[in-house]
Design a protein around this motif. Structure first.
Motif, mmCIF file in Angstrom:
data_model
loop_
_atom_site.group_PDB
_atom_site.id
_atom_site.type_symbol
_atom_site.label_atom_id
_atom_site.label_comp_id
_atom_site.label_asym_id
_atom_site.label_seq_id
_atom_site.Cartn_x
_atom_site.Cartn_y
_atom_site.Cartn_z
ATOM 1 N N ALA A 157 0.852 -1.184 0.000
ATOM 2 C CA ALA A 157 0.000 0.000 0.000
ATOM 3 C C ALA A 157 0.890 1.237 0.000
ATOM 4 O O ALA A 157 1.889 1.305 0.708
ATOM 5 C CB ALA A 157 -0.911 -0.003 1.225
ATOM 6 N N SER A 158 0.528 2.222 -0.790
ATOM 7 C CA SER A 158 1.373 3.407 -0.928
ATOM 8 C C SER A 158 1.476 4.161 0.386
ATOM 9 O O SER A 158 0.484 4.519 1.007
ATOM 10 C CB SER A 158 0.810 4.333 -2.003
ATOM 11 N N ALA A 159 2.711 4.382 0.830
ATOM 12 C CA ALA A 159 2.973 5.164 2.031
ATOM 13 C C ALA A 159 3.557 6.517 1.677
ATOM 14 O O ALA A 159 3.491 7.447 2.481
ATOM 15 C CB ALA A 159 3.934 4.420 2.957
ATOM 16 N N ALA A 160 4.127 6.631 0.478
ATOM 17 C CA ALA A 160 4.766 7.887 0.079
ATOM 18 C C ALA A 160 4.887 7.942 -1.433
ATOM 19 O O ALA A 160 5.517 7.066 -2.023
ATOM 20 C CB ALA A 160 6.152 8.009 0.711
ATOM 21 N N PRO A 161 4.275 8.960 -2.093
ATOM 22 C CA PRO A 161 4.492 9.123 -3.535
ATOM 23 C C PRO A 161 5.854 9.729 -3.793
ATOM 24 O O PRO A 161 6.341 10.552 -3.019
ATOM 25 C CB PRO A 161 3.375 10.079 -3.942
ATOM 26 N N GLU A 162 6.484 9.286 -4.876
ATOM 27 C CA GLU A 162 7.742 9.922 -5.262
ATOM 28 C C GLU A 162 7.445 11.316 -5.794
ATOM 29 O O GLU A 162 6.390 11.567 -6.389
ATOM 30 C CB GLU A 162 8.465 9.069 -6.309
#
Length: 461
Positions: free
Chosen positions: A265-270
């Motif tokens: 699950a995404s925790a941080a977008p680049e």
């Protein structure tokens, strides 16, 4: 009921194999790699490998070791999540609760796993990937003059020292070197006997390719010491296929499917990139319209990538023994795309539920959030699925809990609680979903709707 006998584990069809080999050959030729090996995993099983170039005078195969660089980080993340699942730490814990590392200044375990702890990207001293780990004899020695380059939790900033600290955390809580813990808790249960901290024959040698001439320079393969959790491991296509199968479905001996879903699950977008992000020790990308998770890796002389598509139940692996050149992440992703496009996945046959609870069946059908219609469907294991009757919107699946409630698994309602509120006589009156009320009629006068309903009801103007 009978279904056709379709062997979904069969090797790809000839046209697919040719397209896969062409992609590997194109990557090796355009990337000017001494060797490049590709592999495809379908439904948890290695179904294809192909290589171009040579290792020790012959083409590499699924048993040839390559250094996999930052793919190591995903293995370390698995160890940390095991500690969490056992109750030995919480992802919200400041690292200082477990390790005396003042340089981390309040970064949490979750922030280190997702590269949001604000730590510097690289270790102190000379290029750590090409120099002995003895130059950094302790965890404090991996930090330079500016250990923190951003406030903890503020933004994504890839940090190799962050994963060095996670390896040290594993060692502290397990009382053994992280490599030993990895072998005992992950590699042995998954049958990954060809994955190791140091190279074991047969293995590829690492090379740098001159940018303006077709000549080679050997790269050193150093033991990076405390920085090892950031990129030390060596592995093979065969072993990485087993790891890909684990990342797809989980293995209760290591981590369950629920924890693996949490990792991806995404925790941080680049920064500024809608198609790339980071979970907990996993990179996330969109490629060719597909959501892929896994990791890329590089060390002097080597490139590696492993991507998994849960929707297609496919994984692509690419390994090369060159410092730079091939677009290794795109190659591994393209292997997934080739198989998915040439041989689309055959869905599982529909089967009726083996049993049904009449009270749950009575809950299904239309419900209304205010005036908006939703459908509630019954799934296996007493699970529920709520979705808008038309168009896009907040759709989620729910897991049944022992106390008679349900917990959201995905979408807007992930982690939220769904409960049935009974009316007179014990019949279901409405659904409460994180304080949102769903009723059987849109704004019925006798409905339990927050704020009330105009007593005159619906009208024409």
């Amino acid at each position: 009921m009978t279904t056709p006998d379709i062997d979904e584990f069969a090797e790809p069809l000839p046209a697919t194999r040719r397209a896969l080999l062409r992609r590997v050959a194109l990557g090796q030729a355009e990337g000017r790699a001494p060797s490049l090996l590709g592999a495809v995993v379908r439904d948890g099983r290695l179904v294809w490998t192909g290589a171009r170039g040579c290792v020790d005078g012959h083409a590499p195969d699924a048993d040839t070791q390559y250094r996999i660089g930052s793919l190591t980080k995903t293995f370390v993340a698995v160890l940390v999540l095991r500690l969490r699942d056992e109750g030995l730490l919480d992802l919200g814990d400041p690292l200082a609760r477990h390790l005396d590392v003042p340089q981390a200044e309040g970064a949490t375990v979750a922030q280190l796993l997702s590269h949001t702890g604000g730590l510097a990207a690289e270790a102190r001293g000379p290029w750590w990937e090409r120099t002995p780990g003895a130059l950094r004899p302790g965890t404090a020695d991996i930090f330079g003059e500016r250990p923190l380059v951003h406030p903890a939790g503020r933004r994504y900033h890839y940090s190799n020292p962050g994963f060095a600290l996670l390896g040290a955390l594993v060692e502290r809580l397990r009382g053994a070197p992280w490599g030993e813990v990895l072998a005992r808790e992950v590699l042995e249960p998954l049958g990954m006997g060809r994955t190791s901290l140091e190279p074991r024959a047969p293995h590829a040698g690492g090379w740098a390719v001159h940018p303006w001439a077709d000549v080679l320079l050997p790269e050193p393969a150093e033991d990076t010491g405390w920085m090892g959790p950031a990129g030390q491991l060596w592995s093979t296509a065969g072993d990485l296929a087993r790891f890909a199968a684990f990342l797809l479905d989980g293995d209760e001996r290591v981590l369950g499917a629920g924890t693996l879903a949490e990792m991806r699950a995404s925790a941080a977008p680049e920064d500024g990139d809608r198609d790339a992000g980071y979970g907990l020790g996993t990179q996330l990308i969109r490629h060719g319209g597909r959501f892929l998770y896994g990791h890329t890796g590089s060390m002097p002389g080597f490139l590696a990538a492993l991507w998994v598509s849960a929707e297609d139940r496919l994984a692509g692996i690419a390994l090369a023994n060159t410092t730079s050149g091939p677009a290794i992440g795109a190659i591994a992703a393209d292997l997934i795309g080739v198989v998915a496009e040439h041989e689309p996945r055959i869905p599982e046959p529909w089967r009726p539920l083996p049993e049904v609870d009449p009270e749950l069946l009575a809950l299904t059908g239309p419900w209304y959030w205010g005036p908006r219609p939703y459908h509630l469907r019954l799934r296996a294991d007493r699970g529920l699925e709520l979705s808008p009757a038309a168009g896009g919107g907040r759709a989620s699946r729910f897991r049944a809990e022992p106390d008679g409630t349900w917990t959201g698994l995905d979408g807007y309602y992930a982690g939220e609680t769904l409960r049935v509120v009974e009316g007179e006589g014990g019949a279901p009156a409405h659904l409460d979903l994180g304080t949102f009320v769903f009723t059987r009629e849109p704004y019925a006068p006798d409905g339990v709707v927050p704020g009330g309903v105009d007593p005159e009801g619906w009208r024409a103007l």
